[in-house]
Design a protein around this motif. Sequence first.
Motif, PDB file in Angstrom:
ATOM      1  N   ARG A 118      10.030 -20.712  62.770  1.00 39.85           N
ATOM      2  CA  ARG A 118       8.577 -20.836  62.560  1.00 39.85           C
ATOM      3  C   ARG A 118       8.305 -22.194  61.927  1.00 39.85           C
ATOM      4  NH1 ARG A 118       6.322 -16.582  61.057  1.00 39.85           N
ATOM      5  NH2 ARG A 118       7.984 -15.031  61.120  1.00 39.85           N
ATOM      6  N   PRO A 119       7.087 -22.704  62.059  1.00 37.00           N
ATOM      7  CA  PRO A 119       6.740 -23.988  61.441  1.00 37.00           C
ATOM      8  C   PRO A 119       6.933 -23.938  59.923  1.00 37.00           C
ATOM      9  CG  PRO A 119       5.030 -23.320  62.993  1.00 37.00           C
ATOM     10  CD  PRO A 119       5.951 -22.146  62.831  1.00 37.00           C
ATOM     11  N   ILE A 120       7.260 -25.067  59.363  1.00 41.57           N
ATOM     12  CA  ILE A 120       7.329 -25.197  57.898  1.00 41.57           C
ATOM     13  C   ILE A 120       6.305 -26.255  57.494  1.00 41.57           C
ATOM     14  CG2 ILE A 120       8.789 -25.657  55.895  1.00 41.57           C
ATOM     15  CD1 ILE A 120      11.220 -24.976  57.604  1.00 41.57           C
ATOM     16  N   VAL A 121       5.490 -25.878  56.527  1.00 38.16           N
ATOM     17  CA  VAL A 121       4.382 -26.747  56.108  1.00 38.16           C
ATOM     18  C   VAL A 121       4.520 -27.017  54.611  1.00 38.16           C
ATOM     19  CG1 VAL A 121       1.883 -26.955  55.906  1.00 38.16           C
ATOM     20  CG2 VAL A 121       2.884 -25.729  57.851  1.00 38.16           C
ATOM     21  N   VAL A 122       4.375 -28.285  54.237  1.00 39.99           N
ATOM     22  CA  VAL A 122       4.338 -28.603  52.808  1.00 39.99           C
ATOM     23  C   VAL A 122       2.937 -29.079  52.448  1.00 39.99           C
ATOM     24  CG1 VAL A 122       5.362 -30.884  53.305  1.00 39.99           C
ATOM     25  CG2 VAL A 122       5.302 -30.045  50.942  1.00 39.99           C
ATOM     26  N   GLY A 123       2.370 -28.470  51.398  1.00 37.75           N
ATOM     27  CA  GLY A 123       1.008 -28.802  50.985  1.00 37.75           C
ATOM     28  C   GLY A 123       0.953 -29.459  49.623  1.00 37.75           C
ATOM     29  N   ALA A 124      -0.002 -30.395  49.493  1.00 38.86           N
ATOM     30  CA  ALA A 124      -0.325 -30.953  48.171  1.00 38.86           C
ATOM     31  C   ALA A 124      -1.784 -30.569  47.918  1.00 38.86           C
ATOM     32  CB  ALA A 124      -0.142 -32.466  48.162  1.00 38.86           C
ATOM     33  N   PHE A 125      -1.986 -29.623  47.005  1.00 38.40           N
ATOM     34  CA  PHE A 125      -3.320 -29.055  46.807  1.00 38.40           C
ATOM     35  C   PHE A 125      -4.159 -29.894  45.839  1.00 38.40           C
ATOM     36  CE2 PHE A 125      -0.689 -25.425  48.104  1.00 38.40           C
ATOM     37  CZ  PHE A 125      -1.443 -24.946  49.162  1.00 38.40           C
ATOM     38  N   THR A 126      -5.431 -29.951  46.147  1.00 39.02           N
ATOM     39  CA  THR A 126      -6.373 -30.742  45.353  1.00 39.02           C
ATOM     40  C   THR A 126      -6.651 -30.092  43.989  1.00 39.02           C
ATOM     41  OG1 THR A 126      -7.459 -31.624  47.318  1.00 39.02           O
ATOM     42  CG2 THR A 126      -8.786 -31.561  45.300  1.00 39.02           C
ATOM     43  N   ASN A 127      -6.664 -30.929  42.963  1.00 36.14           N
ATOM     44  CA  ASN A 127      -7.201 -30.539  41.645  1.00 36.14           C
ATOM     45  C   ASN A 127      -6.613 -29.245  41.092  1.00 36.14           C
ATOM     46  OD1 ASN A 127      -8.882 -30.752  39.353  1.00 36.14           O
ATOM     47  ND2 ASN A 127     -10.476 -29.491  40.292  1.00 36.14           N
ATOM     48  N   GLU A 128      -5.308 -29.213  40.944  1.00 37.61           N
ATOM     49  CA  GLU A 128      -4.696 -28.041  40.311  1.00 37.61           C
ATOM     50  C   GLU A 128      -4.970 -28.031  38.821  1.00 37.61           C
ATOM     51  OE1 GLU A 128      -1.546 -25.483  38.466  1.00 37.61           O
ATOM     52  OE2 GLU A 128      -1.988 -27.585  38.073  1.00 37.61           O
TER      53      GLU A 128
END
Lengths: 410, 410
Positions: free
Chosen positions: A117-127
């Motif tokens: 399955r696809p692997i996605v890395v996220g950088a989330f705004t304003n943690e």
Amino acid sequence: MLSVNGARLLERINELGAIGKDEEGRRTRLAASDTEKQGRDKVVSWMKDAGLKVVVDRIGNIFGIWETEENKDKKPLMVGSHIDTVINAGQYDGCLGVIGGIEVIKTLKDAGYQSERPIVVGAFTNEEGVRYSPDMMGSLVYAGGLPVDEVLKTVGTDGTILGEELKRIGYEGTVEPGFLQPEAFVELHIEQGPIMDVEGVKIGAVENLQGIHWQRVTIEGVANHAGTTPTNLRVDAGLAAAKINVFLRELVKKSGGVATVGCIEHEPNAINVIPSKAIMTVDLRNPNKEKLDADEKTLAAYFKELEETDHVKISSERLTEFDPVPFDEGIVKKIEAAAAARGLNTRRMTSGAGQDAQMMARICPTAMIFVPSIKGISHNPKEYTPDEDCVAGANVFLDVVSEMAGVQQK
Amino acid sequence: MLSVNGARLLERINELGAIGKDEEGRRTRLAASDTEKQGRDKVVSWMKDAGLKVVVDRIGNIFGIWETEENKDKKPLMVGSHIDTVINAGQYDGCLGVIGGIEVIKTLKDAGYQSERPIVVGAFTNEEGVRYSPDMMGSLVYAGGLPVDEVLKTVGTDGTILGEELKRIGYEGTVEPGFLQPEAFVELHIEQGPIMDVEGVKIGAVENLQGIHWQRVTIEGVANHAGTTPTNLRVDAGLAAAKINVFLRELVKKSGGVATVGCIEHEPNAINVIPSKAIMTVDLRNPNKEKLDADEKTLAAYFKELEETDHVKISSERLTEFDPVPFDEGIVKKIEAAAAARGLNTRRMTSGAGQDAQMMARICPTAMIFVPSIKGISHNPKEYTPDEDCVAGANVFLDVVSEMAGVQQK
């Protein structure tokens, strides 16, 4: 056994950590600021370097997507964290999870592996929520907890509007938050507390996140002369506040939570006047919702008791209320097993701080991997996780991701 | 049985009480101010009306002297108090003792009595210590506790110099303080506390004045995250401060003193940060010096105990230290007997506040007569002593003075 490139991981932590330092060496990358834009640009360049498709959603969350023709119709495994910081921050909080995620995917890709399955890395705004409230904003919006159009109107502590700032720095995406429905979410993060350091534990398998109840408690007494008023005729608001603080500590010793009286104020705050008023904050946390609610009820009953015994009046104002978040037991076990396979000792952990993972847990099975914070120091330039612990954490991360995404050699 | 003119006494309390009120009705007669000058002029006019010789000493204390050819070589009996006030004051504190003293002498003179020894009524400068420090200044200087030349140089909170201000308002006398060596000193005063009101006591026979120890206590802990730091790894300065407050209350319950934590401050004073520092004041009082010293030692030992159990560091800075002042048992018994003879119930009292009498006790046998303060309110426009209690107190005052000065009908 495949392992990440530890040298590269550490170099990137330092490289991102160098961004946003002022003349005095204070590292600050507030959400959607110029310095955070520089950090975002760096993260995007690393995602592109790993051959990932980069997508930015309307709330500014950045995703690096590794998908193929074969797996693109499957739900992705998502990992990630954040790169915004508090004022005068350390370099590990959040960044380890984003850089670690990119490192995991790059390691797999460079070694010629394929994934079911696809692997996605996220950088989330304003943690961090320092410039714009609330914290964990990007992941909360992504998980559908707040409407993006409203949130983009948020006015910051500096008077700026989040949507305008995201546009200004070039990170106002067009994709709707939540555009990818993850199969699961895993976050690598530093502990930000002292437990693993004190106990010599290398990998924390984070099974839940504490619930947080904040209240402001106001105690009304009677101001009187400190010399002429005998003890039995005093209505001492400050003493009642002190009793509450002592009571709270005993309360959470039994329930296994934590309690903090961070703020206190006396009125009139004069050396020879019995306090007529005391205002205090109570921060009460517990990973178990029933115990948290029970502690709060016991505290409220103690307020009533004090009103009887000390003749004060006590009122309480709710400031924050987050339920505890249980993480996915299956993922937690995978983390334990992966650590064991690498000869690393583990411990079940509770996240004492808020995390993007708690928001993602709303929409998919989620867990976290902790690595130690020396002396528990965080939100501080002295925040430190030894190199070997960062690399060990990233390798366990690699193994867990590989198993969950169905990674195989071609 | 001779009695004072109650109507005149009460009228004069109101008349003096009207002086120094601003547009908003706040009564303020700070030492050596324009409003206090008006009060002084009024007092001097009443002294002259009673046929007293008025003498002002170098520190501005005003004395009204009733002496005759027959008794002028004997040591006088002195009575008195003060007419300066705090900001936004009541009308009884101090004034009752000065007006009552004038009333007692005028009553005796007008009734044609004679006295074995002179009777002197004094109005001491700057008892409150609001504008110039220290408080009880005039009586302290009179008793030889501070050199007058130094004290006249005192700079006020408003930048003025006491000596210049006394000169400006016409109350810098030429006579040395201490020019009259009193045989004894008696002061009529309001309680400024709630005990007599609560217990329904009309006359307080004040047998001593509490010793006062003030200290500023600084507790050092370690600032840490309120969520991620488990209870057993916390070094919570605020909790230690709370424990000290609770401990203090239990301590004085046993010793019979009073203790007050008036001021407190947390650092960093953030809702989700364990306090790294707490700064608190401790006001500890006891009429018995041994008990006061013992309480302070026990408290210091508790600081050591807390350093062990709570891992904090505690330091203490001495701010004020006044020993308790025992009054003269013979005079106290006379007060009790005089009250009983008038059918008024009495109670031995400790003065919780500082008084001119405590300074005069350095140079002669001294005691005080208290009348009730409703609800214990003082230093406040709501300060109130019922008319009948003022008059009752003045009559007991008359009887005690008559006996001590050897007053007889001609």
